[in-house]
Each structure stands twice: as C-alpha cells, then as structure tokens.
Design an enzyme around this catalytic site. Sequence first.
Site, PDB file in Angstrom:
ATOM      1  N   HIS A  21     -64.092 -78.952  62.009  1.00  0.00           N
ATOM      2  CA  HIS A  21     -64.735 -77.738  62.503  1.00  0.00           C
ATOM      3  C   HIS A  21     -65.857 -77.302  61.560  1.00  0.00           C
ATOM      4  O   HIS A  21     -65.642 -76.505  60.643  1.00  0.00           O
ATOM      5  CB  HIS A  21     -63.697 -76.611  62.643  1.00  0.00           C
ATOM      6  N   HIS A  23     -70.192 -76.361  61.875  1.00  0.00           N
ATOM      7  CA  HIS A  23     -71.379 -76.215  62.727  1.00  0.00           C
ATOM      8  C   HIS A  23     -72.588 -76.826  62.026  1.00  0.00           C
ATOM      9  O   HIS A  23     -72.921 -76.427  60.907  1.00  0.00           O
ATOM     10  CB  HIS A  23     -71.649 -74.735  63.015  1.00  0.00           C
ATOM     11  N   HIS A 219     -63.296 -72.006  70.550  1.00  0.00           N
ATOM     12  CA  HIS A 219     -63.168 -70.947  69.544  1.00  0.00           C
ATOM     13  C   HIS A 219     -62.321 -69.832  70.169  1.00  0.00           C
ATOM     14  O   HIS A 219     -62.718 -69.247  71.181  1.00  0.00           O
ATOM     15  CB  HIS A 219     -64.539 -70.352  69.200  1.00  0.00           C
ATOM     16  N   GLU A 222     -60.051 -66.131  66.632  1.00  0.00           N
ATOM     17  CA  GLU A 222     -60.702 -65.987  65.323  1.00  0.00           C
ATOM     18  C   GLU A 222     -60.789 -64.491  65.010  1.00  0.00           C
ATOM     19  O   GLU A 222     -60.170 -64.001  64.067  1.00  0.00           O
ATOM     20  CB  GLU A 222     -62.094 -66.609  65.341  1.00  0.00           C
ATOM     21  N   HIS A 243     -60.061 -72.048  64.944  1.00  0.00           N
ATOM     22  CA  HIS A 243     -59.528 -70.913  64.174  1.00  0.00           C
ATOM     23  C   HIS A 243     -58.106 -70.566  64.621  1.00  0.00           C
ATOM     24  O   HIS A 243     -57.156 -71.024  64.032  1.00  0.00           O
ATOM     25  CB  HIS A 243     -60.463 -69.697  64.226  1.00  0.00           C
ATOM     26  N   ASP A 301     -66.619 -74.603  58.440  1.00  0.00           N
ATOM     27  CA  ASP A 301     -67.223 -73.772  59.485  1.00  0.00           C
ATOM     28  C   ASP A 301     -68.749 -73.703  59.336  1.00  0.00           C
ATOM     29  O   ASP A 301     -69.465 -74.404  60.040  1.00  0.00           O
ATOM     30  CB  ASP A 301     -66.600 -72.374  59.477  1.00  0.00           C
TER      31      ASP A 301
END
Length: 365
Positions: A21, A23, A219, A222, A243, A301
């Site tokens: 995970h 980005h 997602h 979170e 998450h 992340d």
Amino acid sequence: MAENSVNSGKAAFDKPKVELHVHLDGAIRVETILDVAKRRGITLCANTVPELTKLITVAKPGTLTEFLVKFSLYMPAIAGNREAIKRIAYEFVETKAKEGVIYIEARYSPHLMANSNVDPIQWNQEEGDVTPDDVVHLVNEGLKQGEKDFKIKARSILCCMRHMPKWSMEVVELCKKYRNDGVVGIDLAGDESLSHEACPLHCKAYEEAEKCGIHRTVHAGEVGLPSVVREAVEVLKAERIGHGYHTVEDQDLYKQLLEQNMHFETCPISSKLTGACDPDFTKHPIIRFMEDKANYSVSTDDPLIFHSTLGSDYQVLKDYMGFTEEEFMRLNINAAKSCFLPEKEKKDLLNQLYEAYGMINDTSF
C-alpha cells in the site's frame, strides 16, 4: 519528528520485505519535483529541497483533508509530462529496492496525472496530449526498467477516486487492458465520507472487475466508520482493505473478517499523521491485529508527505508496539500471500521469503 526517523544503528527489520500500500504520487523525490518543475518552467511554492520538503510534509497529526491538500503543492510539476511520469515510476523502484523491498505494488489514479481525455483536468493544467491510458503505459515502462536495473518485482494498482465516479469505468477498462502488462488490481481511494450508495458507477466498476477476475482493494476504515469497511467487503467485494483500523469498533464485523482471513494494508506513521488513529502509537489498532494474528501487512502509504521510509514504519512498530522479528516475518509472509500476483509468481515470492527467513517451505494458501 523523532518517531519518523529510523534509529541510528541496526534497522528494526533488515530482511526482505513486501509492500502493498503505497501511492506512487505520494512517493516522489523532492529533488525530482524541483528538477522537473525547472525543466518545464513551472513555478512552485518553493525552489529549494529544504523549503519544499517543509511545505509538502506533514509534521504533526492533522486531518485527512489537510493531508490531501499537500498534493496540490507539487503535482502540477509532474502531471501531464511523459518524461516525469516514467521517471517517478523508475525512481520509485530504486527507492524501494534500497529499503529492502523485493515485491512492491504501487497505486495511483491515471486520471490525476493526465491532461487529455480527462474531465475535469486536474492541478489547473492546460489541455495537453497525455491521456489516462498514456499514464498507465508510461508508469509500466518506468516500473519495468526499474525492475530490470534494481532486481526487484514491481506491479501497479489503478485507483478510482470516490469524488470522481465518472472515471471509474474507464479505470476498470485500463485494468483489463494492462492486466498482463504490470497492472494487478483496482482500488478506490479518496474521501471515505462519500458513500458508494450515492455512487453507483463505483459499484458498476467493481462488479465488472470481479466478473473479469481483476483483483480488488478498497480504502476503508481509515478515517471512516466500520460501515464503510462492511460496504467495501459486501458491496464492492474487496479482497483487501486499505487501512481498516476502525473495523475493530464493530466487533461482529471484525470477527467476521478475521474468520474470512481478510487482509488489512496498514500504514502506522500515516495513520497517526492523517488523524486516522489515536496519536499514541501504544493504543494503535495494529496492536490488536498483531495480538489476534490477523492477516495484515505494513506499508508507507505516502512517504514523501510523511517524510518517512519503510524502515521508519517498522521502527515505530518495534519501539512503540512491541513487534518482534517473528511478527515482522509473519506480516511479510501475509503480504506475499495476499498480494495480487498470479499464483505461480506468488509461490515464487513466498519461496524467496521462506529462504531469506530460514523457514521451512509452506506454499499452502
């Protein structure tokens, strides 16, 4: 922030790792942003590495909304530029190889980096000639070159955006087009307060993804309620949860997902700085995941914005949550088992980890 830096001396976990995970657009080098902006004649809010780093990074707990604003400070330099898009993918692989990662799944929205065939065009760009399809092709090229040069495996996940449901069907079509060329799954990212119930196009895209055998992560949980997680699992048929911390607030749902062996993609430093969890790491839901032997992994992340590395996330787990070498090995094996690679490649990855960890082979899933 001391907690974001790896302690001097031995790393918390210096064996091979798997990261699921992260980005791509939240993992760009500050030097690259400045270099590309200069080449393109784009004026940013700062023009030195220390100044831009200070503006982009989040140093103390805030909100997810405050965090998301940071992208607007630097994405105008990268979006819509072929050379930059390929470059950030290549450099991403190099960075992860240095962090000891042997398999990485990078996620991004093709539409957020395009300036053609996208409505609305993002980051106040003028219309150009880089389509979402071009973005996927360029990222694939960068990742492939990185794989070759740095000897790790890299794949990508394409993101739908909660606030842009009209993009979602195109995202799943791109997943289908590039499924044998580096793209391994689909994701839904963005503001969790935007329910899928109001966005049938997300549901339609995920239905198509499931029908075509495209792997799915979402997602959820979170900053949002456990109900968002339930929706991700029951409506969107998510195979992994991005998450998922707030799942533990619904005991029935949490028990159900433990029994289903649902995979949670956790990001410790991120969860503190976005305000997703209690800022006291000793009260983090990841501790519950560890104690309950849940199926979860650890990732960065958006390391650019959190000024972190995978090493600093592991250090937090060791220093504040009592993680052991054995648990680090277990969560990486879980990551490999839950990754979106085809079965043969997944078994090869697992064998690589078992060998590195000095464990007996066990490729039963």
